[in-house]
Motif scaffolding. Structure first.
Motif, PDB file in Angstrom:
ATOM      1  N   GLY A 118       0.778  -1.244   0.000  1.00  0.00           N
ATOM      2  CA  GLY A 118       0.000   0.000   0.000  1.00  0.00           C
ATOM      3  C   GLY A 118       0.800   1.278   0.000  1.00  0.00           C
ATOM      4  O   GLY A 118       0.224   2.363   0.084  1.00  0.00           O
ATOM      5  N   CYS A 162       3.187   2.495  -2.379  1.00  0.00           N
ATOM      6  CA  CYS A 162       3.855   3.071  -3.559  1.00  0.00           C
ATOM      7  C   CYS A 162       2.935   3.438  -4.710  1.00  0.00           C
ATOM      8  O   CYS A 162       3.290   4.267  -5.545  1.00  0.00           O
ATOM      9  N   GLY A 163       1.801   2.791  -4.853  1.00  0.00           N
ATOM     10  CA  GLY A 163       0.870   3.138  -5.927  1.00  0.00           C
ATOM     11  C   GLY A 163       1.130   2.457  -7.261  1.00  0.00           C
ATOM     12  O   GLY A 163       0.355   2.633  -8.207  1.00  0.00           O
ATOM     13  N   THR A 181      -1.819   0.538  -8.887  1.00  0.00           N
ATOM     14  CA  THR A 181      -3.104   1.227  -9.018  1.00  0.00           C
ATOM     15  C   THR A 181      -3.892   0.750 -10.242  1.00  0.00           C
ATOM     16  O   THR A 181      -3.358   0.692 -11.353  1.00  0.00           O
ATOM     17  N   GLU A 232     -13.058   4.018 -10.092  1.00  0.00           N
ATOM     18  CA  GLU A 232     -12.323   4.686  -9.017  1.00  0.00           C
ATOM     19  C   GLU A 232     -10.952   4.058  -8.845  1.00  0.00           C
ATOM     20  O   GLU A 232     -10.803   2.838  -8.928  1.00  0.00           O
ATOM     21  N   ARG A 233      -9.939   4.904  -8.534  1.00  0.00           N
ATOM     22  CA  ARG A 233      -8.588   4.360  -8.363  1.00  0.00           C
ATOM     23  C   ARG A 233      -8.462   3.660  -7.012  1.00  0.00           C
ATOM     24  O   ARG A 233      -8.867   4.209  -5.986  1.00  0.00           O
ATOM     25  N   VAL A 234      -7.906   2.465  -7.037  1.00  0.00           N
ATOM     26  CA  VAL A 234      -7.656   1.696  -5.819  1.00  0.00           C
ATOM     27  C   VAL A 234      -6.312   0.989  -5.963  1.00  0.00           C
ATOM     28  O   VAL A 234      -5.741   0.942  -7.048  1.00  0.00           O
ATOM     29  N   LEU A 235      -5.822   0.434  -4.850  1.00  0.00           N
ATOM     30  CA  LEU A 235      -4.581  -0.331  -4.863  1.00  0.00           C
ATOM     31  C   LEU A 235      -4.929  -1.807  -5.008  1.00  0.00           C
ATOM     32  O   LEU A 235      -5.581  -2.382  -4.139  1.00  0.00           O
ATOM     33  N   CYS A 245      -2.945  -4.270  -4.750  1.00  0.00           N
ATOM     34  CA  CYS A 245      -2.203  -5.147  -3.823  1.00  0.00           C
ATOM     35  C   CYS A 245      -2.958  -5.338  -2.516  1.00  0.00           C
ATOM     36  O   CYS A 245      -2.762  -6.334  -1.833  1.00  0.00           O
ATOM     37  N   LEU A 246      -3.793  -4.372  -2.128  1.00  0.00           N
ATOM     38  CA  LEU A 246      -4.530  -4.486  -0.864  1.00  0.00           C
ATOM     39  C   LEU A 246      -6.000  -4.826  -1.095  1.00  0.00           C
ATOM     40  O   LEU A 246      -6.799  -4.844  -0.163  1.00  0.00           O
ATOM     41  N   ALA A 297      -3.891   6.267 -12.047  1.00  0.00           N
ATOM     42  CA  ALA A 297      -4.236   7.198 -10.968  1.00  0.00           C
ATOM     43  C   ALA A 297      -4.610   8.563 -11.545  1.00  0.00           C
ATOM     44  O   ALA A 297      -5.581   9.189 -11.112  1.00  0.00           O
ATOM     45  N   GLY A 339       0.084   9.565  -3.853  1.00  0.00           N
ATOM     46  CA  GLY A 339       0.021   8.131  -3.595  1.00  0.00           C
ATOM     47  C   GLY A 339       0.777   7.305  -4.619  1.00  0.00           C
ATOM     48  O   GLY A 339       0.773   6.078  -4.551  1.00  0.00           O
ATOM     49  N   ASN A 340       1.389   7.960  -5.605  1.00  0.00           N
ATOM     50  CA  ASN A 340       2.166   7.243  -6.624  1.00  0.00           C
ATOM     51  C   ASN A 340       3.605   7.727  -6.589  1.00  0.00           C
ATOM     52  O   ASN A 340       3.914   8.833  -7.029  1.00  0.00           O
TER      53      ASN A 340
END
Ligand SMILES: Cc1cc2nc3c(=O)[nH]c(=O)nc-3n(C[C@H](O)[C@H](O)[C@H](O)COP(=O)(O)OP(=O)(O)OC[C@H]3O[C@@H](n4cnc5c(N)ncnc54)[C@H](O)[C@@H]3O)c2cc1C
Ligand code: SF4
Ligand code: FES
Ligand code: FES
Lengths: 327, 167
Positions: B40, B42-43, B46, B52-55, B57-58, B106, B143-144
């Motif tokens: 969570g 590094c972005g 994404t 909507e932008r989300v990660l 990995c999580l 993103a 976030g990136n």
């Protein structure tokens, strides 16, 4: 491989039933839980996804707001009523994490997120009383720049990482919870515990209970804001943060609410500072002096002694922002 | 319920612990989405879920059931690049390119957030229309991370696309 279950709760009652027994954990956006599962800190046997439960943001009869636990952090910050009436709450949420994480994170998950203490997250390499009660605390003699300066115990010096919660504490929010035994309401300022002898117990939520909604009254403050100081300008946890609201009357402070983040295991509501300020002038000097009263019992560590002065200066800056007055 | 990925229906994995990121890369071989930190921070991972932008990995893949996922492969291609991709090339918005898919996804979502009037931490007046300034874009793209330090080019590219859309 251990069997692992995932289910999506369609109602609050169903979620309570599915999570009964405590071996399954509730899943919000997963931004904290999925990470901690991957690191081996959390080891549930299953997940009960609660993101389909109510996440609505509604005005209450008294002009306050009720926010469903499943509301995404981004939705709360973007809500027109939150922006117009509770700037400190919108700003606190916007100060947290990144846009991607705020889109995922829920209000319930934000309240329940665990500390970012690096030793807590290091299962293989560190001793931690919160993760493994009785094992010790490697932060005490280690890297404690991000740790607590007040309210800590010899067992644990971790901080609560949330920004949103700091604003909720200053706004005297109420947390509505439900469990097999029924529903109850917990004042936000009491919701998180100080570590004492049991750093593994972090909130007043009982096993089997879940957060259903957060309620805030009509804001008593004419102006409010949130200011966060961190090691980089964005996308970092707070060293110190301040949520504050202010209403002046004839040049004197009539209403004031102050809470601090980054300094304790819970959002630190500064009731002593508020009492010292009420009825007096809104100057940065007065605010800084009031915070000295509030932090009289602070016990900073070598790695974070700077936070005492930083908190004072941050509160002074917030006073200038809210009152328009200078020293 | 299936997951719709770049327009194609895909079944959710049997092991519910598989992340959306691993589903995309390891099982579907959509390797445009990158693994940076897997925690969570590094972005790089994404993607867009329902726009909507989300990660990824999580996000557990099961959480995307019944939703529509767009990865960089769905946003643009070599034959028909997304305007942001062209602008990144124009403004040197990358060096190694590892963070770029995440940056582009993103940025695409971020421009829509600004158009919808969503404020940021640096927005002075939370109730006024949001302006697309360098400061706003830097905050909204924080976030990136880019280890190559191409952030200035990235912000230039985004500002150019934003100006083109506003015109
Ligand atoms: C890189 C990074 C940077 C971050 N930076 C910040 C920051 O600067 N400021 C900040 O405030 N936060 C920050 N965060 C933390 C983020 O805000 C939290 O991870 C998020 O709010 C958790 O919400 P969630 O819905 O994803 O919770 P989840 O991860 O799904 O769950 C977290 C916990 O809450 C429990 N839970 C979920 N819903 C409920 C419910 N309804 N009732 C009871 N328990 C429940 C879960 O069981 C779990 O124990 C950051 C996170 C990351 C990964
Ligand atoms: S400060 Fe608390 S969370 Fe961190 S290592 Fe010590 S006991 Fe664990
Ligand atoms: S790989 Fe997902 S945020 Fe770094
Ligand atoms: S271009 Fe190399 S990490 Fe961004």
């Amino acid at each position: 491989m251990m069997p692992f279950t995932y289910s999506r709760a369609a109602s609050i009652d169903q979620a309570i039933e599915m999570a009964a027994g405590g071996r399954s954990h509730l899943l919000g956006g997963g931004t904290n839980l999925v990470d901690l599962m991957r690191k081996g800190v959390e080891r549930p046997s299953g997940l009960v996804d609660v993101t389909a439960l109510p996440g609505t943001i509604e005005e209450t009869g008294g002009g306050g707001l009720r926010i469903g636990a499943a509301a995404r952090n981004s939705a709360v910050a973007a809500h027109p009523l939150v922006r117009a009436r509770y700037p400190m709450l919108a700003r606190a949420i916007l100060a947290g994490a990144s846009a991607q994480i705020r889109n995922m994170a829920t209000v319930g998950g934000n309240l329940m997120q665990r500390t970012r203490c690096v030793y807590f997250q290091d299962v293989a390499g560190a001793r931690c009383n919160k993760r493994a009660p009785g094992s010790g605390c490697d932060a005490a003699g280690g890297f404690n720049r991000y740790h607590a300066i007040i309210g800590a115990s010899p067992q644990c010096i971790a901080t609560h990482p949330s920004d949103m919660c700091v604003a909720l504490a200053a706004l005297d929010a109420r947390i509505h919870v439900a469990g097999a035994g029924g529903a109850r309401t917990i004042p936000m300022v009491d919701f998180h515990r100080l570590p004492g002898e049991r750093p593994d117990l972090e909130t007043l939520l009982e096993p089997g209970e879940m957060i259903v909604a957060v309620e805030i009254d009509a804001s008593p403050f004419a102006r409010s804001t949130y200011r966060k100081v961190r090691d980089r300008a964005s996308y970092a946890f707070a060293l110190v943060s301040v949520a504050a609201g202010l209403t002046m009357r004839a040049g004197r402070i009539e209403k004031i609410g102050i809470a601090l983040g980054g300094i304790a295991a819970k959002p630190w509501r500064a009731l002593r500072a508020e009492a010292a300020l009420r009825g007096g002038p809104a100057t940065a000097q007065a605010f800084e002096a009031a915070l000295a009263v509030e932090l009289a019992d602070a016990a900073p560590l070598p790695g974070n002694a700077f936070k005492v002065g930083l908190a004072q200066r941050t509160l002074g800056a917030v006073c200038i922002e809210l009152s328009g007055s200078d020293r | 319920m299936a997951i719709r990925i770049n327009g194609t229906e895909v079944a959710a994995p049997d092991d519910v612990r598989v992340s959306l990121l691993d589903l995309l890369r390891e099982r579907l071989h959509l390797t445009g989405t990158k693994v940076g930190c897997n925690q969570g921070a590094c972005g790089a991972c994404t993607v867009l879920v329902d726009g909507e932008r989300v990660l990824s990995c999580l996000t557990l893949a099961v959480q995307a059931e019944g939703r529509s996922v767009t990865t960089i492969e769905g946003l643009g291609s070599a034959d028909s690049p997304h305007p942001l991709q062209l602008a990144f090339i124009e403004h040197d918005g990358f060096q190694c390119g590892y963070c770029t898919p995440g940056q582009v996804c993103a940025a695409a979502a971020m421009l829509r957030e600004i158009e919808a009037g969503v404020p940021s931490y640096v927005t002075a007046d939370l109730t006024a229309p949001v302006l697309v300034t360098r400061e706003e874009v830097r905050e909204r793209m924080s976030g990136n991370l880019c280890r190559c330090g191409a952030h200035n080019g990235i912000v230039d590219a985004i500002l150019e696309v934003a100006a083109g859309r506003a015109a």
